[in-house]
Design a protein around this motif. Structure first.
Motif, short mmCIF file in Angstrom:
data_model
loop_
_atom_site.label_atom_id
_atom_site.label_comp_id
_atom_site.label_asym_id
_atom_site.label_seq_id
_atom_site.Cartn_x
_atom_site.Cartn_y
_atom_site.Cartn_z
N MET A 1 0.98 -1.15 0.00
CA MET A 1 0.06 0.15 -0.02
C MET A 1 0.74 1.15 -0.03
O MET A 1 2.00 1.52 0.81
N THR A 2 0.56 2.17 -1.06
CA THR A 2 1.40 3.33 -1.05
C THR A 2 0.56 4.34 -0.52
O THR A 2 -0.68 4.43 -0.70
N LYS A 3 1.33 5.33 0.00
CA LYS A 3 0.48 6.74 0.69
C LYS A 3 0.23 7.61 -0.69
O LYS A 3 1.10 7.95 -1.30
N LEU A 4 -1.06 7.95 -0.67
CA LEU A 4 -1.42 8.88 -1.80
C LEU A 4 -1.18 10.39 -1.30
O LEU A 4 -1.29 10.87 -0.16
N SER A 5 -0.79 11.28 -2.20
CA SER A 5 -0.95 12.58 -2.07
C SER A 5 -2.20 13.45 -1.81
O SER A 5 -3.03 12.64 -2.41
N LYS A 6 -2.32 14.49 -1.51
CA LYS A 6 -3.68 14.91 -1.34
C LYS A 6 -4.23 15.08 -2.70
O LYS A 6 -5.18 15.21 -2.85
N TYR A 7 -3.41 15.55 -3.51
CA TYR A 7 -3.88 15.84 -5.00
C TYR A 7 -4.41 14.40 -5.54
O TYR A 7 -5.46 14.52 -6.29
N GLU A 8 -3.78 13.27 -5.13
CA GLU A 8 -4.35 12.09 -5.65
C GLU A 8 -5.81 11.37 -5.13
O GLU A 8 -6.28 10.68 -5.39
N LYS A 9 -6.03 12.24 -3.71
CA LYS A 9 -7.05 12.11 -2.80
C LYS A 9 -8.43 12.60 -3.41
O LYS A 9 -8.64 13.75 -2.87
N GLU A 10 -8.95 12.07 -4.49
CA GLU A 10 -10.06 12.90 -5.14
C GLU A 10 -11.42 12.36 -4.73
O GLU A 10 -11.52 11.41 -4.29
N THR A 11 -12.39 13.24 -5.30
CA THR A 11 -13.93 12.80 -5.06
C THR A 11 -14.40 12.51 -6.51
O THR A 11 -14.11 13.74 -7.17
N ILE A 12 -14.89 11.33 -6.87
CA ILE A 12 -15.66 11.34 -8.36
C ILE A 12 -16.98 10.94 -8.08
O ILE A 12 -17.21 10.15 -7.33
N ILE A 13 -17.89 11.87 -8.62
CA ILE A 13 -19.42 11.33 -8.63
C ILE A 13 -19.57 11.09 -10.16
O ILE A 13 -19.38 11.40 -11.06
N ASN A 14 -19.96 9.82 -10.09
CA ASN A 14 -20.38 9.17 -11.25
C ASN A 14 -21.90 8.86 -11.58
O ASN A 14 -22.61 8.39 -10.73
N TRP A 15 -22.34 10.04 -12.53
CA TRP A 15 -23.73 10.09 -12.74
C TRP A 15 -24.15 10.15 -14.12
O TRP A 15 -23.56 10.95 -15.00
N ASN A 16 -25.10 9.00 -14.65
CA ASN A 16 -25.30 9.25 -16.09
C ASN A 16 -26.98 9.28 -15.89
O ASN A 16 -27.69 8.93 -15.12
N GLU A 17 -27.29 9.61 -17.19
CA GLU A 17 -28.80 9.75 -17.30
C GLU A 17 -29.50 8.42 -17.38
O GLU A 17 -30.75 8.40 -17.33
N GLY A 18 -28.76 7.40 -18.01
CA GLY A 18 -29.49 6.14 -18.21
C GLY A 18 -29.77 5.12 -16.91
O GLY A 18 -30.57 4.30 -17.03
N GLU A 19 -29.12 5.58 -15.80
CA GLU A 19 -29.52 4.65 -14.52
C GLU A 19 -30.11 5.56 -13.46
O GLU A 19 -29.93 6.73 -13.47
N ARG A 20 -30.71 4.87 -12.48
CA ARG A 20 -31.50 5.55 -11.58
C ARG A 20 -30.35 5.60 -10.43
O ARG A 20 -30.50 6.38 -9.24
N LEU A 21 -29.01 5.13 -10.34
CA LEU A 21 -28.16 5.21 -9.40
C LEU A 21 -26.99 6.10 -9.56
O LEU A 21 -26.40 6.05 -10.83
N ALA A 22 -26.46 6.60 -8.61
CA ALA A 22 -25.06 7.51 -8.97
C ALA A 22 -23.97 6.61 -7.93
O ALA A 22 -24.59 6.26 -6.89
N SER A 23 -22.81 6.88 -8.29
CA SER A 23 -21.63 6.42 -7.48
C SER A 23 -20.65 7.38 -6.96
O SER A 23 -20.71 8.44 -7.75
N ILE A 24 -20.23 7.50 -5.86
CA ILE A 24 -19.35 8.39 -5.39
C ILE A 24 -18.29 7.69 -4.80
O ILE A 24 -18.34 6.85 -3.82
#
Length: 101
Positions: A1-24
């Motif tokens: 396990m490598t330590k991630l930098s703050k830059y690499e610690k991101e938040t991604i919201i995956n939202w598409n119009e074809g599904e009723r669920l989103a992932s974070i």
């Protein structure tokens, strides 16, 4: 396990119009805590899908439960009014566990 930098610690919201669920996917401690609380209270609407060895989590939730709030900057008038209110009514920082009378 490598330590991630703050830059690499991101938040991604995956939202598409074809599904009723989103992932974070996030490393943000506050957001992880809020998502964990929400999934405990509403397990049919939100669930932890997986967590990563680096400390990230992926939650899947109903898109109707997710919103993005854009907050415009305060006007000078509003800042002045808030400052005047604070001067008039005082400002007291409450610490956890400490009760006021």
């Amino acid at each position: 396990m490598t330590k991630l930098s703050k830059y690499e610690k991101e938040t991604i919201i995956n939202w598409n119009e074809g599904e009723r669920l989103a992932s974070i996917y996030t490393f943000n401690a506050s957001l992880k805590r809020r998502l964990a609380d929400f999934s405990r209270n509403y397990p049919l609407l939100c669930r932890l899908e997986r967590s990563t060895p680096e400390g990230g989590v992926v939650y899947v939730l109903d898109k109707s439960r997710l919103s993005i709030r854009l907050v415009p900057p305060y006007s000078e008038e509003r800042k002045a009014a808030a400052s005047a209110y604070a001067r008039e009514h005082g400002f007291q920082v409450l610490t956890p566990g400490k009760k006021t009378a």
